[in-house]
Motif scaffolding. Structure first.
Motif, PDB file in Angstrom:
ATOM      1  N   TYR A  69       0.809  -1.218   0.000  1.00 54.33           N
ATOM      2  CA  TYR A  69       0.000   0.000   0.000  1.00 54.33           C
ATOM      3  C   TYR A  69       0.842   1.268   0.000  1.00 54.33           C
ATOM      4  CZ  TYR A  69      -3.899  -3.077   1.126  1.00 54.33           C
ATOM      5  OH  TYR A  69      -4.853  -4.062   1.100  1.00 54.33           O
ATOM      6  N   ASN A  70       2.166   1.119   0.041  1.00 53.28           N
ATOM      7  CA  ASN A  70       3.086   2.246   0.069  1.00 53.28           C
ATOM      8  C   ASN A  70       2.779   3.216   1.217  1.00 53.28           C
ATOM      9  OD1 ASN A  70       5.406   3.443  -0.945  1.00 53.28           O
ATOM     10  ND2 ASN A  70       4.245   4.891  -2.204  1.00 53.28           N
ATOM     11  N   LEU A  71       2.417   2.627   2.370  1.00 51.57           N
ATOM     12  CA  LEU A  71       2.162   3.418   3.568  1.00 51.57           C
ATOM     13  C   LEU A  71       3.151   3.008   4.643  1.00 51.57           C
ATOM     14  CD1 LEU A  71      -1.724   3.137   3.823  1.00 51.57           C
ATOM     15  CD2 LEU A  71      -0.419   5.146   3.117  1.00 51.57           C
ATOM     16  N   ARG A  72       3.735   3.985   5.303  1.00 51.12           N
ATOM     17  CA  ARG A  72       4.670   3.711   6.397  1.00 51.12           C
ATOM     18  C   ARG A  72       3.871   3.735   7.696  1.00 51.12           C
ATOM     19  NH1 ARG A  72       8.802   1.114   7.414  1.00 51.12           N
ATOM     20  NH2 ARG A  72      10.072   2.066   5.821  1.00 51.12           N
ATOM     21  N   VAL A  73       3.738   2.566   8.306  1.00 56.73           N
ATOM     22  CA  VAL A  73       3.087   2.480   9.616  1.00 56.73           C
ATOM     23  C   VAL A  73       4.060   1.817  10.586  1.00 56.73           C
ATOM     24  CG1 VAL A  73       0.739   2.392   8.696  1.00 56.73           C
ATOM     25  CG2 VAL A  73       1.976   0.263   9.116  1.00 56.73           C
ATOM     26  N   PHE A  74       3.820   2.031  11.842  1.00 54.60           N
ATOM     27  CA  PHE A  74       4.663   1.439  12.871  1.00 54.60           C
ATOM     28  C   PHE A  74       3.841   0.449  13.677  1.00 54.60           C
ATOM     29  CE2 PHE A  74       6.396   5.554  11.770  1.00 54.60           C
ATOM     30  CZ  PHE A  74       7.719   5.217  11.500  1.00 54.60           C
ATOM     31  N   ARG A  75       4.524  -0.454  14.352  1.00 60.48           N
ATOM     32  CA  ARG A  75       3.830  -1.492  15.123  1.00 60.48           C
ATOM     33  C   ARG A  75       2.858  -0.893  16.119  1.00 60.48           C
ATOM     34  NH1 ARG A  75       9.268  -4.931  15.797  1.00 60.48           N
ATOM     35  NH2 ARG A  75       9.714  -4.650  13.613  1.00 60.48           N
ATOM     36  N   SER A  76       3.203   0.258  16.655  1.00 59.42           N
ATOM     37  CA  SER A  76       2.316   0.906  17.634  1.00 59.42           C
ATOM     38  C   SER A  76       1.004   1.375  16.987  1.00 59.42           C
ATOM     39  CB  SER A  76       3.024   2.080  18.299  1.00 59.42           C
ATOM     40  OG  SER A  76       3.436   3.021  17.333  1.00 59.42           O
ATOM     41  N   ASN A  77       0.966   1.426  15.646  1.00 59.34           N
ATOM     42  CA  ASN A  77      -0.240   1.823  14.917  1.00 59.34           C
ATOM     43  C   ASN A  77      -1.091   0.628  14.501  1.00 59.34           C
ATOM     44  OD1 ASN A  77       2.112   3.881  13.920  1.00 59.34           O
ATOM     45  ND2 ASN A  77       0.189   4.941  14.302  1.00 59.34           N
ATOM     46  N   ILE A  78      -0.687  -0.577  14.864  1.00 59.60           N
ATOM     47  CA  ILE A  78      -1.386  -1.785  14.440  1.00 59.60           C
ATOM     48  C   ILE A  78      -1.984  -2.471  15.662  1.00 59.60           C
ATOM     49  CG2 ILE A  78      -1.175  -4.014  13.287  1.00 59.60           C
ATOM     50  CD1 ILE A  78       1.397  -2.865  11.935  1.00 59.60           C
TER      51      ILE A  78
END
Length: 92
Positions: A69-78
């Protein structure tokens, strides 16, 4: 954004295939939730079994979201959750 069981399994398959140097089709995944251990998955790579913990699952989802999805997410956002099926809520 929310992804469901199939995409979570795909994320783990792609992650494990990359780590082990095999094709994603050589990887099988069974997700589970247990009160004592939380979210885990049993992963079979070419017939060899191993268990991964929630941190590994979140890492796989993080990388999957970036690559697909070309999105930068972090574990804290999941956030993982389960009912009749598993899903991951992802905040940006």
């Amino acid at each position: 954004m929310r992804i469901y069981t199939d995409e979570i399994i795909n994320a783990i398959c792609l992650n494990m295939a990359e780590r082990r140097g095999v094709m994603p089709t050589d990887v099988e995944v069974q997700l589970s939730w247990e009160e004592e251990y939380g979210y885990t998955a049993e992963v079979w790579v070419k017939g060899r079994s191993q268990f991964i913990i929630e941190a590994n699952i979140l890492e796989a989802i993080e990388q999957y979201i970036f690559k697909q999805y070309n999105l930068r997410v972090f574990r804290s956002n999941i956030t993982l959750d389960a009912d009749e099926e598993f899903w991951a809520d992802i905040t940006e």
